[in-house]
Design a protein around this motif. Structure first.
Motif, PDB file in Angstrom:
ATOM      1  N   LEU A 198      38.123  44.276  47.685  1.00  0.00           N
ATOM      2  CA  LEU A 198      37.446  43.813  46.414  1.00  0.00           C
ATOM      3  C   LEU A 198      38.380  43.413  45.398  1.00  0.00           C
ATOM      4  O   LEU A 198      38.104  42.736  44.314  1.00  0.00           O
ATOM      5  N   THR A 199      39.536  43.872  45.630  1.00  0.00           N
ATOM      6  CA  THR A 199      40.715  43.800  44.640  1.00  0.00           C
ATOM      7  C   THR A 199      40.873  41.982  44.157  1.00  0.00           C
ATOM      8  O   THR A 199      40.780  41.796  43.033  1.00  0.00           O
ATOM      9  N   PRO A 200      41.200  41.419  45.284  1.00  0.00           N
ATOM     10  CA  PRO A 200      41.331  39.964  45.012  1.00  0.00           C
ATOM     11  C   PRO A 200      40.098  38.998  44.593  1.00  0.00           C
ATOM     12  O   PRO A 200      40.313  38.493  43.686  1.00  0.00           O
ATOM     13  N   GLU A 201      38.992  39.654  44.820  1.00  0.00           N
ATOM     14  CA  GLU A 201      37.652  39.162  44.363  1.00  0.00           C
ATOM     15  C   GLU A 201      37.429  39.407  42.926  1.00  0.00           C
ATOM     16  O   GLU A 201      37.125  38.219  42.119  1.00  0.00           O
ATOM     17  N   ARG A 202      37.651  40.416  42.468  1.00  0.00           N
ATOM     18  CA  ARG A 202      37.600  40.599  41.051  1.00  0.00           C
ATOM     19  C   ARG A 202      38.448  40.359  40.250  1.00  0.00           C
ATOM     20  O   ARG A 202      38.279  39.776  39.181  1.00  0.00           O
ATOM     21  N   LEU A 203      39.883  40.211  40.715  1.00  0.00           N
ATOM     22  CA  LEU A 203      40.994  39.649  39.986  1.00  0.00           C
ATOM     23  C   LEU A 203      40.675  38.131  39.978  1.00  0.00           C
ATOM     24  O   LEU A 203      40.973  37.320  38.794  1.00  0.00           O
ATOM     25  N   SER A 204      40.112  37.335  40.897  1.00  0.00           N
ATOM     26  CA  SER A 204      39.813  36.072  40.871  1.00  0.00           C
ATOM     27  C   SER A 204      38.828  35.732  39.936  1.00  0.00           C
ATOM     28  O   SER A 204      38.985  34.773  39.148  1.00  0.00           O
ATOM     29  N   GLY A 205      37.637  36.576  39.934  1.00  0.00           N
ATOM     30  CA  GLY A 205      36.655  36.010  38.902  1.00  0.00           C
ATOM     31  C   GLY A 205      37.307  36.192  37.461  1.00  0.00           C
ATOM     32  O   GLY A 205      37.083  35.411  36.580  1.00  0.00           O
ATOM     33  N   PHE A 206      38.211  37.177  37.112  1.00  0.00           N
ATOM     34  CA  PHE A 206      38.900  37.245  35.906  1.00  0.00           C
ATOM     35  C   PHE A 206      39.776  36.386  35.667  1.00  0.00           C
ATOM     36  O   PHE A 206      39.696  35.544  34.608  1.00  0.00           O
ATOM     37  N   THR A 207      40.611  35.884  36.406  1.00  0.00           N
ATOM     38  CA  THR A 207      41.581  34.802  36.144  1.00  0.00           C
ATOM     39  C   THR A 207      40.679  33.488  36.065  1.00  0.00           C
ATOM     40  O   THR A 207      41.192  32.486  35.109  1.00  0.00           O
TER      41      THR A 207
END
Ligand code: RIB
Length: 347
Positions: A198-207
């Motif tokens: 989930l870490t890259p998924e939520r980071l990508s929504g943020f970026t």
């Protein structure tokens, strides 16, 4: 001595409900295969006669444990309690019990799992921990035992298994946009654990949300990550060392947001006066904090119920499954007081 009352039988239930014993048995083991009227009559008859299913006899007859094994990544995180509650209730409605295993990743995880299935203690597997090693999972689900498995919340890349999850990229972008709309432009992020899917998924929504608004991200604003209270504390320690601090933070889960806020509070920083924060999950405590936490609410009850339904459908009608099921639910922004318009004075 008082004579023991004879336990009611399936025949008693059938007589009371005025249906055949075959209908009673179908209504109890596959309620979706009988009409609403029969289901209701059988239910009333079960209550009136105080009939209980002899699960052990049924398991022996069917060579099934009528039990599903659920694997949680962190039983201490109350995010999972509502899911577990929904799983247990849906399973019970279908005549199944639930076994719980906490955090099975790491050395020997496959072995521990195999023990459950080789000893016939569980028929199917509800997997909420995406960090489980795929090679071990493959070894487990290959012949001679094949374990019907459904994923929930956390996807295992390339596993091609049925899954019920939420749209993490969309929800993370939504949380970040909320901070941007409040006037914040220096926004930081507390990511999930480095090894979590989930870490890259939520980071990508943020970026993505930051890029869409034309806002730069200072790499220092990506704080140390993790899904625990202590992760939030570590993120706060790093935050306090920054010279160019963000005015708002999007945390990848509520526990890290809470650990972050309590540590900042100990150092004299107040939310939302000095910093706005939005979390993710909407665990029960989020509404009781000071200030109550703005967060992305994941539909936990629905996640648990739909994943359990998918697993039991798979166990009972494997022939109906063509392509692996994929259900992606949306999260909802819950506005509380931990987010506020950008403070006028710099902190
Ligand atoms: O808080 C724990 C996290 O792990 C949640 O956000 C959830 O999606 C889960 O898989």
């Amino acid at each position: 001595m008082k004579a023991l009352r004879k336990a009611p039988t399936l025949r008693d239930v059938a007589r009371f409900a005025r249906v055949s014993t075959a209908s009673v048995s179908r209504a109890l083991s596959n309620p979706e295969k009988v009409s609403d009227d029969i289901r209701q009559r059988v239910l009333e008859a079960v209550q009136a006669t105080a009939y209980t299913v002899n699960q052990a006899a049924r398991s022996l007859r069917q060579h099934k444990a009528r039990t599903i094994l659920i694997n949680l990544p962190d039983i201490r995180n109350s995010f999972f309690s509502v899911i577990l509650d929904a799983v247990e209730r849906e399973a019970a409605l279908r005549g199944y019990g639930v076994l719980v295993a906490n955090r099975l990743s790491g050395d020997g995880a496959g072995r521990r799992l195999q023990d459950y299935f080789l000893s016939n203690r569980a028929d199917g597997f509800l997997l909420l921990d995406g960090s489980l090693d795929i090679a071990e999972l493959r070894a487990l689900t290959s012949d001679p035992i094949s374990v019907p498995t459904v994923l929930c919340c956390e996807e295992i890349p390339n596993a091609s298994l049925p899954i019920v999850k939420t749209d993490n990229v969309d929800a993370a972008a939504h949380a970040t946009r909320h901070l941007i709309e409040l006037g914040h432009s220096r926004i930081g992020h507390i990511p999930g654990p480095p090894d979590n899917v989930l870490t890259p998924e939520r980071l990508s929504g943020f970026t993505q949300a930051m890029a869409d608004a034309g806002l730069p991200i200072d790499p220092e604003w990506i704080l140390p990550g993790g899904f625990q209270l202590t992760s939030g504390q570590a993120a706060a320690q790093r935050f306090l060392e920054l010279t160019n601090r963000p005015t708002a933070v999007f945390a990848a889960n509520d526990e890290s947001a809470i650990g972050f806020l309590s540590t900042l509070h100990e150092h004299g920083l107040e939310c939302p006066r000095d910093i706005s924060i939005v979390g993710f999950d909407d665990i029960d405590i989020a509404t009781h904090l000071t200030p109550p936490l703005t967060t992305m609410r994941q539909p936990r009850e629905e996640l648990g119920r739909l994943a359990t339904k998918a697993l039991i459908d798979l166990l009972e009608s494997p022939e109906d499954q063509r392509a692996p099921l994929r259900i992606v639910l949306r999260s909802e922004l819950i506005l509380r007081s931990s987010t506020a318009p950008l403070p006028r004075a710099p902190i």
